[in-house]
Design an enzyme around this catalytic site. Structure first.
Site, PDB file in Angstrom:
ATOM      1  CE  LYS A   1      52.580  66.645  14.700  1.00 51.20           C
ATOM      2  NZ  LYS A   1      53.247  65.479  14.095  1.00 51.20           N
TER       3      LYS A   1
ATOM      4  CG  HIS B   1      57.311  65.499  13.258  1.00 49.03           C
ATOM      5  ND1 HIS B   1      56.295  64.618  12.963  1.00 49.03           N
ATOM      6  CD2 HIS B   1      58.180  64.812  14.034  1.00 49.03           C
ATOM      7  CE1 HIS B   1      56.541  63.440  13.536  1.00 49.03           C
ATOM      8  NE2 HIS B   1      57.679  63.534  14.197  1.00 49.03           N
TER       9      HIS B   1
ATOM     10  CG  ASP C   1      60.769  64.035  17.156  1.00 47.69           C
ATOM     11  OD1 ASP C   1      60.130  63.858  16.107  1.00 47.69           O
ATOM     12  OD2 ASP C   1      60.389  63.578  18.252  1.00 47.69           O
TER      13      ASP C   1
ATOM     14  CD  GLU D   1      57.277  60.024  20.961  1.00 53.26           C
ATOM     15  OE1 GLU D   1      56.578  59.760  19.961  1.00 53.26           O
ATOM     16  OE2 GLU D   1      57.729  61.157  21.195  1.00 53.26           O
TER      17      GLU D   1
ATOM     18  CG  HIS E   1      62.138  61.128  13.322  1.00 56.58           C
ATOM     19  ND1 HIS E   1      61.557  59.870  13.442  1.00 56.58           N
ATOM     20  CD2 HIS E   1      61.239  61.972  13.878  1.00 56.58           C
ATOM     21  CE1 HIS E   1      60.380  59.967  14.036  1.00 56.58           C
ATOM     22  NE2 HIS E   1      60.172  61.242  14.329  1.00 56.58           N
TER      23      HIS E   1
ATOM     24  CG  HIS F   1      56.339  58.358  15.017  1.00 56.67           C
ATOM     25  ND1 HIS F   1      56.524  58.608  13.684  1.00 56.67           N
ATOM     26  CD2 HIS F   1      56.702  59.502  15.679  1.00 56.67           C
ATOM     27  CE1 HIS F   1      56.961  59.851  13.535  1.00 56.67           C
ATOM     28  NE2 HIS F   1      57.081  60.414  14.717  1.00 56.67           N
TER      29      HIS F   1
HETATM   30  N1  LIG Z   1      57.327  62.753  18.963  1.00 57.87           N
HETATM   31  C1  LIG Z   1      56.280  62.839  18.126  1.00 57.87           C
HETATM   32  C2  LIG Z   1      55.320  61.849  18.045  1.00 57.87           C
HETATM   33  C3  LIG Z   1      54.288  62.006  17.168  1.00 57.87           C
HETATM   34  N2  LIG Z   1      54.205  63.093  16.408  1.00 57.87           N
HETATM   35  C4  LIG Z   1      55.126  64.038  16.504  1.00 57.87           C
HETATM   36  O1  LIG Z   1      55.078  65.068  15.806  1.00 57.87           O
HETATM   37  N3  LIG Z   1      56.164  63.905  17.363  1.00 57.87           N
END
Ligand SMILES: Nc1ccnc(=O)[nH]1
Length: 437
Positions: free
Chosen positions: A85, A82, A331, A234, A80, A231
């Site tokens: 980003k 990204h 992450d 969170e 997991h 997701h």
């Molecule tokens: N923890 C996250 C939640 C949503 N988008 C992300 O890049 N990271």
């Protein structure tokens, strides 16, 4: 080249002798296990593991590299991330380290900067780091609000091809589930994901529409043969119970694909009985759970002037005990959701052990960045040491858990197909032209 503690022979056939292996990441080899560790000689021939023998038992005529009990792990799976980003921090930092701060900073950065060239440059930087640290399998989420979905999935498909011999890549479309209400957008998103061989994802939120959104998502996934990676919850709000809704939707729709839920932080904020009911439902539905301990400790329970009082992570042990497939992952890296990180699975493992108390004993802990994520990603051929598997291995000087978890293991050696790779990390200065310094 970085400093390495050992130099294995550059031979077609050789032995890594007197190695210590995490038993949880070894298949088809029996030896006495002490706190999850076994001793072995690993015979490598033409880039493949050709035999696992009792330590000291390899034929004497073979070229040898004596590990002197140092650990050997399979290459890691980071399930997991990204990558789209990554490393935007210098260009668009999170002003206060909170979740809303992250959302807003990323939105602004994406809308202003995420051309194909920008995403590609940062993605490549991340892949080079992950590769140097010893990772061979990565799943990334891609922010997929229009028109970004078309830009990022195109770059992803190119990177997957360019990197296919070094890192196996998977991608998930990440978007707010509310956006499914825009039928034209959702149809286009599903088309892009199907064409590029990705997964469908999304951020679930409590609302009266959640069940119908999930039904629509699972129906679209079933019709297009897509797996799902969401997701989930969170937040520190115990009223966030979308994990339960997801498990119920999987069962209600008799969804046959694989489903993964990431984060699931609020589960740890609920009373025991409420949480237990959800854990049991998740097990029944066969939903896999990935915990993101570094990002969770960073974002969760962050309020100005107040010291955090909880760790932010899900009920990892309870889920695992109920038979749920569980893993941990990186992450975000150097972006508004997590200011730090380098896609180093050793760091992720070390932090996960500390934050989630995967220790004492550490018997099976090594699975969380190796076999477990590889299995969840549908790659049971990766993330393990086995006869017949590619010799994609990470060699450490550390012999025991206490040694392994106390240092960053910067002097590790990575073998890919039995050959030592250059572990030099890319220089941040290479990114100055895209994100500033
Ligand atoms: N923890 C996250 C939640 C949503 N988008 C992300 O890049 N990271």
């Amino acid at each position: 080249m970085t400093y390495s503690f050992i130099s294995p022979p550059n031979a077609g056939r050789f032995v890594l002798s007197n190695a210590t292996l995490p038993a949880a990441a070894v298949a088809g080899y029996e030896a006495p296990v002490v706190e999850g560790l076994v001793r072995a000689d690993i015979v490598i021939a033409d880039g493949v593991i050709s035999a696992l023998l009792p330590a000291g038992g390899a034929p004497v005529e073979l070229a040898k590299s004596d590990l002197k009990e140092g650990m050997v792990w399979p290459c890691f799976a980071d399930m997991h991330t990204h990558l789209d980003k990554g490393h935007i921090w210098p260009r668009n930092a999170n002003p206060d380290g909170t979740f809303p701060g992250a959302l807003e900073a990323v939105r602004a950065d994406r809308e202003a900067n995420w051309s194909a060239a920008d995403v590609k440059k940062r993605m490549e930087f991340s892949l080079r780091s992950a590769y140097a640290h010893g990772t061979s399998l990565i799943r990334t989420h891609l922010d997929s609000l229009a028109p970004q979905h078309r830009i990022s999935f195109e770059v992803f498909a190119e990177m997957r091809d360019v990197w296919k011999d070094r890192i196996a890549l998977q991608a998930v479309a990440l978007f707010p589930m509310e956006n499914m209400a825009d039928a034209a957008y959702f149809a286009d998103l599903v088309t892009v994901v199907r064409e590029k061989g990705g997964l469908i994802g999304g951020v679930t939120r409590m609302s009266g529409d959640l069940d119908s959104q999930l039904d629509m998502l699972f129906r679209a996934a079933a019709e297009n043969g897509l797996d799902v990676d969401l997701h989930v919850d969170e937040t520190d709000d115990p009223a966030a119970e979308t994990l339960k809704a997801i498990a119920q939707a999987v069962l209600r729709n008799r969804f046959g694909g694989k489903v993964t839920a990431g984060h699931c932080c609020s589960l740890a904020r609920q009373d025991e009985e409420t949480a237990k009911r959800t854990v049991d439902l998740v097990a029944e539905a066969g939903v896999a759970i990935v915990s993101l301990p570094m990002c969770n400790t960073y974002l969760q329970d962050r309020y100005p002037g107040r010291t955090p009082r909880w760790r932010g992570v899900t009920l990892f042990k309870e889920l695992a005990a109920a038979g749920v497939a569980t893993a941990v992952a990186s992450d975000n890296t150097r972006d508004p959701f997590y200011a730090y990180g380098d896609l180093d699975a050793v760091e992720v493992f070390r932090e996960a052990v500390r934050i989630l108390h995967l220790d004492h004993p550490l018997n099976t802990a090594a699975r969380v960045v190796t076999t477990s994520p590889a299995d969840i990603l549908g790659r049971p051929d990766m993330g393990r040491i086995a006869v017949g598997a590619s010799a994609d291995l990470v060699l450490f000087s550390a012999r025991r858990w206490s040694e392994f978890l106390s240092r960053p293991q910067s002097d590790r050696v990575v073998l890919r197909r039995g050959k030592v790779i250059d572990r030099s990390l890319p220089d941040y200065r290479e990114l100055d032209s895209v994100v500033g310094a």
